[in-house]
Each structure stands twice: as structure tokens, then as C-alpha cells.
Design an enzyme around this catalytic site. Sequence first.
Site, PDB file in Angstrom:
ATOM      1  N   GLY A 142       0.756  -1.243   0.000  1.00 53.99           N
ATOM      2  CA  GLY A 142       0.000   0.000   0.000  1.00 53.99           C
ATOM      3  C   GLY A 142       0.783   1.287   0.000  1.00 53.99           C
ATOM      4  N   ARG A 193       2.573  -1.638  -6.070  1.00 53.96           N
ATOM      5  CA  ARG A 193       2.718  -0.371  -6.782  1.00 53.96           C
ATOM      6  C   ARG A 193       4.091   0.278  -6.554  1.00 53.96           C
ATOM      7  NH1 ARG A 193      -1.791   2.783  -7.909  1.00 53.96           N
ATOM      8  NH2 ARG A 193      -2.903   1.642  -6.289  1.00 53.96           N
ATOM      9  N   ARG A 216      -6.638   3.187 -15.431  1.00 55.13           N
ATOM     10  CA  ARG A 216      -6.667   3.936 -14.165  1.00 55.13           C
ATOM     11  C   ARG A 216      -7.317   5.320 -14.279  1.00 55.13           C
ATOM     12  NH1 ARG A 216      -2.781   5.385 -11.642  1.00 55.13           N
ATOM     13  NH2 ARG A 216      -3.572   4.972  -9.570  1.00 55.13           N
ATOM     14  N   TYR A 267     -10.404   5.434 -11.812  1.00 57.21           N
ATOM     15  CA  TYR A 267     -10.223   6.146 -10.538  1.00 57.21           C
ATOM     16  C   TYR A 267     -10.023   7.639 -10.728  1.00 57.21           C
ATOM     17  CZ  TYR A 267      -8.221   1.475  -9.305  1.00 57.21           C
ATOM     18  OH  TYR A 267      -7.958   0.154  -9.134  1.00 57.21           O
ATOM     19  N   GLU A 294       3.969  -6.675   1.521  1.00 51.31           N
ATOM     20  CA  GLU A 294       3.420  -7.033   0.200  1.00 51.31           C
ATOM     21  C   GLU A 294       3.335  -5.817  -0.720  1.00 51.31           C
ATOM     22  OE1 GLU A 294      -0.439  -8.350   1.432  1.00 51.31           O
ATOM     23  OE2 GLU A 294       0.246 -10.305   2.109  1.00 51.31           O
ATOM     24  N   PRO A 295       4.462  -5.151  -0.983  1.00 54.29           N
ATOM     25  CA  PRO A 295       4.377  -3.976  -1.866  1.00 54.29           C
ATOM     26  C   PRO A 295       4.163  -4.392  -3.316  1.00 54.29           C
ATOM     27  CG  PRO A 295       6.669  -4.413  -1.292  1.00 54.29           C
ATOM     28  CD  PRO A 295       5.838  -5.426  -0.552  1.00 54.29           C
ATOM     29  N   TYR A 336      -0.690  -1.825 -12.100  1.00 56.40           N
ATOM     30  CA  TYR A 336      -2.121  -1.745 -12.411  1.00 56.40           C
ATOM     31  C   TYR A 336      -2.337  -1.111 -13.787  1.00 56.40           C
ATOM     32  CZ  TYR A 336      -2.009  -2.723  -7.456  1.00 56.40           C
ATOM     33  OH  TYR A 336      -1.724  -3.295  -6.240  1.00 56.40           O
ATOM     34  N   CYS A 366     -14.799   4.371 -28.013  1.00 53.23           N
ATOM     35  CA  CYS A 366     -16.069   5.092 -28.092  1.00 53.23           C
ATOM     36  C   CYS A 366     -16.703   5.252 -26.718  1.00 53.23           C
ATOM     37  CB  CYS A 366     -17.011   4.346 -29.029  1.00 53.23           C
ATOM     38  SG  CYS A 366     -16.250   4.129 -30.637  1.00 53.23           S
ATOM     39  N   GLU A 367     -16.049   5.987 -25.844  1.00 51.77           N
ATOM     40  CA  GLU A 367     -16.560   6.321 -24.525  1.00 51.77           C
ATOM     41  C   GLU A 367     -15.961   7.675 -24.159  1.00 51.77           C
ATOM     42  OE1 GLU A 367     -17.733   4.023 -21.784  1.00 51.77           O
ATOM     43  OE2 GLU A 367     -17.484   2.084 -22.746  1.00 51.77           O
TER      44      GLU A 367
HETATM   45  C1  LIG Z   1      -3.334  -5.052  -3.736  1.00 48.44           C
HETATM   46  C2  LIG Z   1      -2.728  -5.691  -2.554  1.00 48.44           C
HETATM   47  C3  LIG Z   1      -1.389  -5.443  -2.223  1.00 48.44           C
HETATM   48  C4  LIG Z   1      -0.525  -4.465  -2.963  1.00 48.44           C
HETATM   49  O1  LIG Z   1      -0.916  -3.137  -2.817  1.00 48.44           O
HETATM   50  P1  LIG Z   1       0.006  -1.980  -3.414  1.00 48.44           P
HETATM   51  O2  LIG Z   1      -0.742  -0.748  -3.124  1.00 48.44           O
HETATM   52  O3  LIG Z   1       0.189  -2.237  -4.851  1.00 48.44           O
HETATM   53  O4  LIG Z   1       1.307  -2.040  -2.659  1.00 48.44           O
HETATM   54  C5  LIG Z   1      -0.865  -6.122  -1.137  1.00 48.44           C
HETATM   55  N1  LIG Z   1      -1.600  -7.001  -0.417  1.00 48.44           N
HETATM   56  C6  LIG Z   1      -2.890  -7.272  -0.717  1.00 48.44           C
HETATM   57  C7  LIG Z   1      -3.632  -8.247   0.102  1.00 48.44           C
HETATM   58  C8  LIG Z   1      -3.489  -6.626  -1.792  1.00 48.44           C
HETATM   59  O5  LIG Z   1      -4.771  -6.893  -2.079  1.00 48.44           O
END
Ligand SMILES: *Cc1c(COP(=O)(O)O)cnc(C)c1O
Length: 421
Positions: free
Chosen positions: A239, A278, A314, A318, A275-276, A375, A346-347
Site C-alpha cells: 500500500g 505499486r 486507471r 479512478y 506485500e508492496p 495496475y 467510443c466512450e
Molecule cells: C493489492 C494488494 C497489495 C498491494 O498493494 P500496493 O498498493 O500495490 O502495494 C498487497 N496485499 C494485498 C492483500 C493486496 O490486495
Amino acid sequence: MDHFNYHQGHLHAEGVPLSRIAAAVGTPVYVYSAATLRRHFGLFTQALDWTDHLVCFAVKANSNLAILKLMGDMGAGMDVVSGGEYARAKAAGVPGERIVFSGVGKTIAEMRQALEGGIRQFNVESEPELLALSQLADSMGAEAPIAIRVNPDVDAKTHEKIATGKSENKFGIPIARAREVYAQAAALPAIRVVGVDMHIGSQLTDLDPFRQAYAKMADLTRALRADGHSITRLDMGGGLGIPYRRDNNAPPLPIEYGQVIRETVGDLDCEIEIEPGRNIVGNAGVLLSSVIYLKHGEGRDFLILDAAMNDLLRPAMYGAHHDILPVNEPRLAADVQPFDVVGPVCETGDTFQKGADLPAMMAGDLVAFRSAGAYGAVMASEYNTRPLVPEVLVDGDQFAVIRGRPSIEEILSRDTIPEWL
Ligand SMILES: *Cc1c(COP(=O)(O)O)cnc(C)c1O
């Protein structure tokens, strides 16, 4: 920092001019920088060098096998959210002991696949999932290592579609009920409790929500240990945000994020998983596109590109911003004018940016969308029967196509017209 820079007026990926890739592969095309990927992965391992850790790359951000192999060869683990992503991680050579399985809707087939192929842990998100996993593992004579994803009910202060840690979101088990569910897990056959998991959202640009969530995780870990559970791993989720605008205040650095982890849970003597997604791959990729037409509208000029919302979703999904750079650097900064940059789909939603400052361009000129490595390609579709966008990996002076562009014949051949029609 990334490796997309101008050299002598031409935008390069590392040592390769983007115009050379466009000429060889065509556009639109995603281009990734191996040096940037290595650098970003290194920043996360450094940020956790004070403890035992595993950096699990979030495969959903970019699941190309070449990217996964590059990461896996550096020792990365993988965070997967489907059987397909699990198969990709394995195909890239990552062993099951380095794969964690997240997601709210794991099917029996997916859980079986992971138990058979090897798994580090399931991040369990509900009681029905816990029961199903226990029954399955028991029937296979296997044991399922689990962490429970706990929803800490903190505001991640990010876009509502990518916030996951509030009680109204579908993710995880409410923290108030966590001890009860851990007790249930410990009593089930074929389940081995190993840790606690959280993931509060994506593109976080402030460390406070992490600090709040991780403080709650620390308290919960102490309570669970007092209840008799052996908690040896903490999965902190992903995240951490990236700068999508060059001129913006940069989000916190991985090293600062690592300090927050140390301050909040560092005294618990647990192995730390993160769990990075992005943050590793976002700024390691650009989407390269050509101008098809310059169209003069009423009071505005449109730059119509050969990339569209199906290639980079994206902005449409978003309202996300991607800096757009001309591949040939304008000689004078003053040579720019505002353009509405759009795709051919076409949007009306197929608008990348309104009023982007760009030099006057002609058909065939190239532009690059920055920060498109995460993403981007993974969300691409063939809407409007536009061939799935290809991908290229650059490493120093060399580049390779890591996913080719399908021909229209290939696309059509996937459909079948029934005999009776
Ligand atoms: C999407 C997700 C991530 C990665 O999030 P990033 O914002 O890309 O770092 C990590 N763990 C879980 C469970 C996710 O769903």
C-alpha cells in the site's frame, strides 16, 4: 527515482531510446526498466534489514512472468490473489514456501492447487473460508499454515475504491472479533496458525494510517500470545504510495515505512512480511503511445492517441493522473500548449488528461505515460477489439518483448460460432 530520462533530447528507458522500441514493436506498448525494479526491491529489503523478513511482491500489480522472474531471482516472495497468479509465481520459479495467498474469495480448487504446490501461508479473510480450508486440508492429509487478515478499522486516507481497512470494506475479519476467530482456528483440524495479516489500502501517502493499524496489530499479537497462540509472522500488507506527479510532494520512503514497522511491532520478535506492489513496479514502467490525430475542437485541441482506456484503465476508473511526456523533449519549455489527451475508444471516459501541457505534435509523434508499471498492463482488456497491449523489458542497453501483441486473427480465433447458428 527511476531510469526514464532524456538524453540529448530523447526520452530513454535506461540506455534504450523509447523511439527505437516504438519502431521495433509498434505502439501502444508498456516499457519496463529492470534497473528501477531492482532498485525499488532493494529499498524495501534495506528498510527491513533490522529483522528477519520476506518482501512478497503483490503479483496483481504486474504479473508478467519476466517481471516475476526478475523479482523472484532477487529473493522476493509473492503475494497472490488467484490460482492464476499462483501458477504465474510458480512458472517464474518462485517456490511455494515464498508464496502467500490473499483474497476474500479463494475457491476450493485454488486452495487445493496451493496445498498441492506448496504455500507459505493462506491469509484467511472469513470464517467460512477457514472452515472450507480446514476440511480440504484435512481431506488431503495436509496442513494449512494460516494468518488471519484482520480489519483494523482505520482510515487509509486514499481513494475510496482502493481503501480496504475500514469496517465497511469487504476485507478481513473485524479486529474486535479476531481473538474469537483465532480460537476457532486453533481448534480446527489441519490448520496451523502462524501469524497475523493486515492490508489497509493502496496508494497511501501518509504513514499515520500504517502506524495506527500496526499499533493495533501489536496489541492483538500480545493478546493472541496470551491466549496461547504461537504468532511468529506478521504480514503488514502493501500500500505504500508513489509520486504520480513529478512536481508533487513525494510520499514517504520505504526506509521511513520500515521505521514505522520497527517502532510499532519491532519488539515482538516476529518475522516481518510486506506485500508492496505499486511501489516496486509503478514508476518502473511507462506506456508508450503515438499520436494519431491532432484535432481542433471548440476552445480546445484534442490529441488523439493510439493508446486508450482499455490499455491504461486507471484514469477512467479512478480519475487517476499520469504525467504525459513527449518522447522528443521540447526545445523551449515555453513551446507547450494545453491539449485534451484522449484515446480512440467510443466512450467519453476514454480521456487520459484534460489540459495537459504538451508541445505541438504531429501524427506519429510519441508520448510516454509515466508511472504506468503498476495496475496498467494487468488491467488491460481487448475492449473495442483492440489487441491486448504488449510489454517490453529494458535492461541496460538491451530490450526484449516479454508479451507480444496478438494478431487480429488470434483474437478472432478465440471465439466459436456454434454449428446450429
Ligand atoms: C493489492 C494488494 C497489495 C498491494 O498493494 P500496493 O498498493 O500495490 O502495494 C498487497 N496485499 C494485498 C492483500 C493486496 O490486495
